[in-house]
Design a protein around this motif. Sequence first.
Motif, mmCIF file in Angstrom:
data_model
loop_
_atom_site.group_PDB
_atom_site.id
_atom_site.type_symbol
_atom_site.label_atom_id
_atom_site.label_comp_id
_atom_site.label_asym_id
_atom_site.label_seq_id
_atom_site.Cartn_x
_atom_site.Cartn_y
_atom_site.Cartn_z
ATOM 1 N N ARG A 1 47.816 73.760 -52.353
ATOM 2 C CA ARG A 1 47.593 73.079 -53.636
ATOM 3 C C ARG A 1 47.847 74.046 -54.795
ATOM 4 N NH1 ARG A 1 43.889 68.872 -55.024
ATOM 5 N NH2 ARG A 1 44.603 68.037 -57.008
ATOM 6 N N GLU B 1 51.511 74.542 -55.626
ATOM 7 C CA GLU B 1 52.064 73.453 -56.432
ATOM 8 C C GLU B 1 51.725 73.636 -57.904
ATOM 9 O OE1 GLU B 1 50.476 69.872 -54.810
ATOM 10 O OE2 GLU B 1 51.495 70.073 -52.892
ATOM 11 N N THR C 1 54.357 74.211 -61.290
ATOM 12 C CA THR C 1 54.320 73.490 -62.573
ATOM 13 C C THR C 1 54.178 74.481 -63.729
ATOM 14 O OG1 THR C 1 53.394 71.495 -61.582
ATOM 15 C CG2 THR C 1 53.040 71.790 -63.942
ATOM 16 N N SER D 1 47.312 59.610 -66.278
ATOM 17 C CA SER D 1 48.521 60.399 -66.079
ATOM 18 C C SER D 1 49.501 60.123 -67.217
ATOM 19 C CB SER D 1 49.170 60.047 -64.747
ATOM 20 O OG SER D 1 49.707 58.734 -64.786
ATOM 21 N N GLU E 1 50.907 68.691 -66.514
ATOM 22 C CA GLU E 1 52.068 68.081 -65.875
ATOM 23 C C GLU E 1 53.338 68.692 -66.480
ATOM 24 O OE1 GLU E 1 51.964 63.808 -65.214
ATOM 25 O OE2 GLU E 1 49.943 63.754 -66.072
ATOM 26 N N GLU F 1 42.591 64.374 -55.255
ATOM 27 C CA GLU F 1 43.331 63.562 -56.229
ATOM 28 C C GLU F 1 44.289 64.403 -57.070
ATOM 29 O OE1 GLU F 1 41.276 60.096 -58.301
ATOM 30 O OE2 GLU F 1 39.570 61.265 -57.588
ATOM 31 N N SER F 2 45.330 63.733 -57.578
ATOM 32 C CA SER F 2 46.248 64.390 -58.514
ATOM 33 C C SER F 2 45.516 64.667 -59.820
ATOM 34 C CB SER F 2 47.474 63.512 -58.765
ATOM 35 O OG SER F 2 47.093 62.282 -59.351
ATOM 36 N N ARG F 3 45.982 65.678 -60.557
ATOM 37 C CA ARG F 3 45.294 66.136 -61.763
ATOM 38 C C ARG F 3 46.140 65.882 -63.003
ATOM 39 N NH1 ARG F 3 39.903 68.343 -60.924
ATOM 40 N NH2 ARG F 3 39.756 67.891 -58.703
ATOM 41 N N HIS F 4 45.460 65.429 -64.066
ATOM 42 C CA HIS F 4 46.176 65.140 -65.314
ATOM 43 C C HIS F 4 45.500 65.767 -66.528
ATOM 44 C CE1 HIS F 4 48.394 62.503 -62.714
ATOM 45 N NE2 HIS F 4 47.287 61.874 -62.402
#
Length: 424
Positions: free
Chosen positions: A28, A31, A35, A186, A217, A319-322
């Motif tokens: 994680r 990734e 970014t 998002s 992002e 969960e994805s993070r925003h």
Amino acid sequence: MENLYKELGIDEDVWQLGEKICECLKERFTEIDATAEYNQLKVLQAMQAERVSEACLSGSTGYGYNDLGRDTLERVYAGVFHTEDALVRPQITCGTHALALALMANLRPGDELLSPVGKPYDTLEEVIGIRESKGSLREYGISYAQVDLLQEGEPDYEGIRKAITTKTRMVTIQRSKGYEPRKTLSVDKIGEIISFIKSVKNDVICMVDNCYGEFVERIEPTDVGADLAVGSLIKNPGGGLAPIGGYIAGKREYVEQAAYRLTSPGLGKEVGASLGIMPAFYQGLFLSPTVTASALKGAVFAANILESLGFQVLPDGKESRHDIIQAVTFGTPEGVIAFCKGIQAAAPVDSFVSPEPWDMPGYDSKVIMAAGAFVSGSSIELSADGPIKPPYAVYFQGGLTFPHAKFGILKAVQELKNSGIIRL
């Protein structure tokens, strides 16, 4: 390493738990670093395109006419956010001020402001006039409408359609959750909302409260149709170096309106001395992608370790993070207070003080804030806060480096253990 953690007050059980969680997060974190690399190059590209020079780091005084550093920085921000213009000033005192400025500059008596994502952040309630306050939009004859998110956190598109009227001039979309138990939006979801609103009434100004979301992002709200993106420089884009300030980036006519509101009709962006603050603004922006990544890693680490201890966390560990905010529900005031005391004890500044709930301006309940920061109140630095009211949730954010964010969370877990709230 373990001995040093012990000297800093972390016992073996807490340290071992932290190491176990870190081991599971390596992929994680890779990734997140990718970014950060992308966004670092994006910022660098904008700086080089605008030919940032040593002369840009010099400040101005007085009126600030022809301030090269200030004007170039605003073009850099416009380049980063892919917008026509930007306003980036130390005279913008905080995120709430930046939002109020954008709203008051572009709304007129008889207009209506719409929030299609539920209640805005607490401090914006007085700006709008939801809670009575001097100088609110309501005092100027500007009305407000709100459409709550559906139970599952999705936009209520039919409700939004019905809420848009001939009076609807501007829409405010809060990206982050604030003190609400909802998912952060998002950038793609924000784009969907904006596209829908424009299909109903294409002349509506869509403003996004971008606080806590910059560089999380690879794209920003202005890449998906937002007319304005607004934020604070003592959050993500200041990189921990900016001592004050805010930004408004977007379409030129709306940014210009904000500049006239900030200074004076007829003066606009032409005045406003930078007062020697430019090096911090430039270097802070340059560092912000990697600083944001460190804070994001801290949030992911916090979610996973606290979830493993049985607490409700939002977002959850996978969960994805925003944005950089991690919400944790304790269900009791004692849990919130203990967590914040642990975060404060991990600070480089004022680690020896103990935070207490107090009646903070702009909020409708007592709030506790832990923030032993180099810049007072900076929430890109290690910090945590929360209102002392049900469901008794705390909101953790920041960390200029991941090791510090990690230590802060371990210190908070240790405080929860010492207080008898958890057992390991």
